[in-house]
Design an enzyme around this catalytic site. Sequence first.
Site, PDB file in Angstrom:
ATOM      1  N   CYS A  78      -7.399  -9.506   3.615  1.00 31.42           N
ATOM      2  CA  CYS A  78      -7.773  -7.754   3.239  1.00 31.42           C
ATOM      3  C   CYS A  78      -8.824  -8.265   2.030  1.00 31.42           C
ATOM      4  CB  CYS A  78      -6.610  -7.725   2.027  1.00 31.42           C
ATOM      5  SG  CYS A  78      -7.183  -6.394   0.518  1.00 31.42           S
ATOM      6  N   GLU A  79     -10.158  -7.386   3.205  1.00 30.70           N
ATOM      7  CA  GLU A  79     -11.410  -6.882   2.400  1.00 30.70           C
ATOM      8  C   GLU A  79     -11.275  -6.335   1.171  1.00 30.70           C
ATOM      9  OE1 GLU A  79     -13.794  -4.813   5.593  1.00 30.70           O
ATOM     10  OE2 GLU A  79     -13.302  -3.281   4.959  1.00 30.70           O
ATOM     11  N   HIS A  80     -10.137  -5.904   0.323  1.00 28.92           N
ATOM     12  CA  HIS A  80      -9.918  -5.248  -0.798  1.00 28.92           C
ATOM     13  C   HIS A  80     -10.134  -5.580  -2.141  1.00 28.92           C
ATOM     14  CE1 HIS A  80      -9.044  -1.565   1.834  1.00 28.92           C
ATOM     15  NE2 HIS A  80     -10.261  -1.815   1.160  1.00 28.92           N
ATOM     16  N   HIS A  81      -9.428  -6.968  -1.301  1.00 23.99           N
ATOM     17  CA  HIS A  81      -8.563  -7.434  -2.941  1.00 23.99           C
ATOM     18  C   HIS A  81      -8.699  -9.378  -2.653  1.00 23.99           C
ATOM     19  CE1 HIS A  81      -6.320  -4.081  -2.800  1.00 23.99           C
ATOM     20  NE2 HIS A  81      -6.462  -4.354  -4.247  1.00 23.99           N
ATOM     21  N   GLN A 120      -6.187  -3.940   8.143  1.00 18.08           N
ATOM     22  CA  GLN A 120      -5.650  -4.304   9.649  1.00 18.08           C
ATOM     23  C   GLN A 120      -5.507  -3.707  11.066  1.00 18.08           C
ATOM     24  OE1 GLN A 120      -1.243  -4.441   8.750  1.00 18.08           O
ATOM     25  NE2 GLN A 120      -0.911  -3.616  11.339  1.00 18.08           N
ATOM     26  N   HIS A 148       1.456  -7.349   3.727  1.00 21.00           N
ATOM     27  CA  HIS A 148      -0.248  -7.783   2.973  1.00 21.00           C
ATOM     28  C   HIS A 148      -0.009  -8.158   1.542  1.00 21.00           C
ATOM     29  CE1 HIS A 148      -2.837  -4.589   5.542  1.00 21.00           C
ATOM     30  NE2 HIS A 148      -1.772  -4.896   6.121  1.00 21.00           N
ATOM     31  N   CYS A 150      -1.297  -8.434  -0.745  1.00 23.51           N
ATOM     32  CA  CYS A 150      -2.413  -7.098  -1.979  1.00 23.51           C
ATOM     33  C   CYS A 150      -0.928  -5.830  -1.849  1.00 23.51           C
ATOM     34  CB  CYS A 150      -3.478  -6.432  -1.478  1.00 23.51           C
ATOM     35  SG  CYS A 150      -3.153  -5.295  -0.831  1.00 23.51           S
TER      36      CYS A 150
END
Length: 188
Positions: A78-81, A120, A148, A150
């Site tokens: 996941c590119e956020h976390h 995703q 996910h 996260c």
Amino acid sequence: MPEINVEQIEYAVRLILEAIGEDPNREGLIDTPKRVAKMYAEVFAGLKEDPKQHFQTVFSEEHEELVLVKDIPFYSMCEHHLVPFFGVAHVAYIPREGKVTGLSKLARAVEAVARRPQLQERITATVADSIVEALEPHGVMVVVEAEHMCMTMRGVKKPGAKTVTTAVRGVFETDANARSEVFSLIKA
Ligand SMILES: Nc1nc2c(ncn2[C@@H]2O[C@H](COP(=O)(O)OP(=O)(O)OP(=O)(O)O)[C@@H](O)[C@H]2O)c(=O)[nH]1
Ligand SMILES: [Zn+2]
């Protein structure tokens, strides 16, 4: 495509360990920056790949009917976390004018796209678009189901919640029966 800078990752991981109050020189952690850098080089290896490169293997076969490779397992970040999300991808297409690719190449394209900092939705769309560009088929449908981390190990903490994303191109955009056929084969 840029090479992964392993030394820079090692340096950054050492800083993170210090920042959380750990001693990066203690025995158990001394090789951790090196291990993490090696792991990132592996899990982000898709950044160096163009998914379309896998569709160079094409067989001239007059099969203008559905081809579906389902339950292709994948792991992404996941590119956020920068924590994993993982699940399965189902890739369907209807070839045109004898452009039939090797079945494993569909899974290779999923792998190339997943092994990057990702969303995703973007995995789903990029796989579909790369097939459209490379094979010019009658239609493409990609369905991705994932969990996910996260959303499970942190934050909202909802283990078991699954996200399903779809990307439809060509005939699948207008033909509800064609979409239903793929969904029923995925569930079978
Ligand atoms: N659309 C989409 N969202 C994602 C994906 N992976 C993670 N997210 C979401 O990205 C969002 C980031 O939200 P932010 O509010 O910026 O970050 P946050 O405070 O850590 O959010 P929480 O996860 O709700 O604690 C979260 O809602 C995640 O669930 C993905 O693949 N697609
Ligand atoms: Zn996330």
